[in-house]
Design a protein around this motif. Structure first.
Motif, short mmCIF file in Angstrom:
data_model
loop_
_atom_site.label_atom_id
_atom_site.label_comp_id
_atom_site.label_asym_id
_atom_site.label_seq_id
_atom_site.Cartn_x
_atom_site.Cartn_y
_atom_site.Cartn_z
N LEU A 189 51.33 69.38 31.12
CA LEU A 189 50.20 70.42 31.67
C LEU A 189 49.70 71.06 30.73
O LEU A 189 48.37 71.56 30.89
CB LEU A 189 50.72 70.87 32.95
CG LEU A 189 50.87 69.92 34.25
CD1 LEU A 189 51.66 70.59 35.31
CD2 LEU A 189 49.73 69.22 34.63
N TRP A 190 50.26 71.72 29.92
CA TRP A 190 49.89 72.77 29.03
C TRP A 190 49.89 72.32 27.43
O TRP A 190 49.48 73.11 26.64
CB TRP A 190 50.98 73.95 28.94
CG TRP A 190 50.97 74.73 30.19
CD1 TRP A 190 50.08 74.66 31.24
CD2 TRP A 190 52.03 75.59 30.54
NE1 TRP A 190 50.46 75.46 32.41
CE2 TRP A 190 51.70 75.96 32.02
CE3 TRP A 190 53.23 76.12 30.09
CZ2 TRP A 190 52.38 77.04 32.69
CZ3 TRP A 190 53.84 77.09 30.83
CH2 TRP A 190 53.58 77.58 32.22
N GLU A 191 50.27 71.20 27.08
CA GLU A 191 50.34 70.57 25.73
C GLU A 191 48.92 71.21 24.85
O GLU A 191 48.87 71.41 23.84
CB GLU A 191 50.63 69.27 25.60
CG GLU A 191 50.88 68.78 24.27
CD GLU A 191 51.55 67.56 23.91
OE1 GLU A 191 52.13 67.47 23.04
OE2 GLU A 191 51.34 66.77 24.78
N TYR A 192 47.78 70.67 25.62
CA TYR A 192 46.53 70.75 25.10
C TYR A 192 45.58 71.97 25.42
O TYR A 192 44.54 72.15 25.24
CB TYR A 192 45.68 69.41 24.94
CG TYR A 192 46.55 68.47 24.25
CD1 TYR A 192 46.67 68.43 22.96
CD2 TYR A 192 47.02 67.42 24.96
CE1 TYR A 192 47.49 67.37 22.17
CE2 TYR A 192 47.57 66.32 24.47
CZ TYR A 192 47.63 66.59 22.87
OH TYR A 192 48.61 65.32 22.34
N ASN A 193 46.34 72.75 26.41
CA ASN A 193 45.52 74.10 26.95
C ASN A 193 45.77 74.95 25.72
O ASN A 193 46.54 75.46 25.44
CB ASN A 193 46.17 74.54 28.00
CG ASN A 193 45.61 75.49 28.72
OD1 ASN A 193 44.77 76.09 28.28
ND2 ASN A 193 45.82 75.77 30.06
N GLN A 194 44.40 75.28 25.22
CA GLN A 194 44.22 76.44 24.29
C GLN A 194 44.07 77.77 24.76
O GLN A 194 43.68 78.45 23.94
CB GLN A 194 43.17 76.05 23.05
CG GLN A 194 43.76 74.48 22.43
CD GLN A 194 42.66 74.33 21.61
OE1 GLN A 194 41.67 74.92 21.28
NE2 GLN A 194 42.80 72.93 20.97
N SER A 195 44.08 77.87 25.98
CA SER A 195 43.71 79.46 26.75
C SER A 195 45.13 79.93 27.06
O SER A 195 45.63 79.81 28.03
CB SER A 195 42.93 79.29 27.85
OG SER A 195 43.00 80.44 28.42
N GLY A 196 45.53 80.78 26.21
CA GLY A 196 46.56 81.53 26.32
C GLY A 196 46.62 82.59 27.64
O GLY A 196 47.66 82.32 28.65
N PRO A 197 45.38 83.21 28.03
CA PRO A 197 45.40 83.69 29.19
C PRO A 197 45.69 82.82 30.41
O PRO A 197 46.35 83.07 31.51
CB PRO A 197 44.01 84.18 29.34
CG PRO A 197 43.91 84.48 27.85
CD PRO A 197 44.34 83.27 27.07
N ALA A 198 45.06 81.51 30.38
CA ALA A 198 45.14 80.70 31.49
C ALA A 198 46.52 80.05 31.72
O ALA A 198 47.04 80.03 32.84
CB ALA A 198 44.48 79.44 31.34
N ILE A 199 47.39 79.86 30.71
CA ILE A 199 48.74 79.45 30.66
C ILE A 199 49.48 80.81 31.13
O ILE A 199 50.34 80.31 32.12
CB ILE A 199 49.32 79.22 29.21
CG1 ILE A 199 48.70 77.84 29.03
CG2 ILE A 199 50.75 79.15 29.22
CD1 ILE A 199 48.83 77.38 27.29
#
Length: 154
Positions: A29-39
């Protein structure tokens, strides 16, 4: 007698790396999420870091850590030079058997179109005969040597 601090540090580094990878991977779910705030927001929605138990089946390690561990296992044999390279190849083939349910990155051998675009040019042999391996299907040890079952191109 106290433990070997180098081995202790290496072991701690491997464990923390795997736990950090599982946390950052979050079962794809987070592997390619580049948004620190979203994580960070999703982490808060889960109750914060203290309320997460990073363990299977919900928090597996990624394909990167599977191959990282394969490298560590090969290095732990104490082999060097070409023997070490064969050992690493053997452990990578074994590691590839543990990729189901993981999301390989763009440089993984599981995405041949991307990997092929990054592959080096073929060698030209003096006799002109060359064979290309499409895929390594399996490996085994026989008589101290590593053998591969391959799918040939063409």
């Amino acid at each position: 007698m106290p433990g070997n601090s180098t081995v202790d540090h290496y072991t701690a580094g491997m464990l923390l790396s795997g736990a950090g990878d599982a946390l950052g991977y979050r079962n794809q779910l987070w592997e390619y999420n580049q948004s620190g705030p979203a994580i960070h927001q999703e982490l808060q929605d889960l109750g914060g870091l203290k309320n997460i138990s990073v363990e299977l089946p919900d928090w597996p390690v990624s394909d990167d850590t599977v191959l990282h561990l394969a490298t560590a296992e090969a290095l732990a044999t104490g082999k060097a030079g070409e023997e070490l390279l064969h050992e690493i190849a053997f452990h990578y083939v074994e590691g590839m058997k543990d990729m189901e349910g993981r999301k390989p990155g763009p440089s993984s051998i599981l995405e041949p179109d991307v990997a092929a675009a990054e592959s080096p040019l073929p060698l030209i042999l003096d006799d002109g005969t060359a064979y290309e391996v499409r895929e390594i299907l399996d490996s085994q040890r026989r008589g101290g040597l590593l053998e591969y079952l391959v799918d040939w191109e063409g």
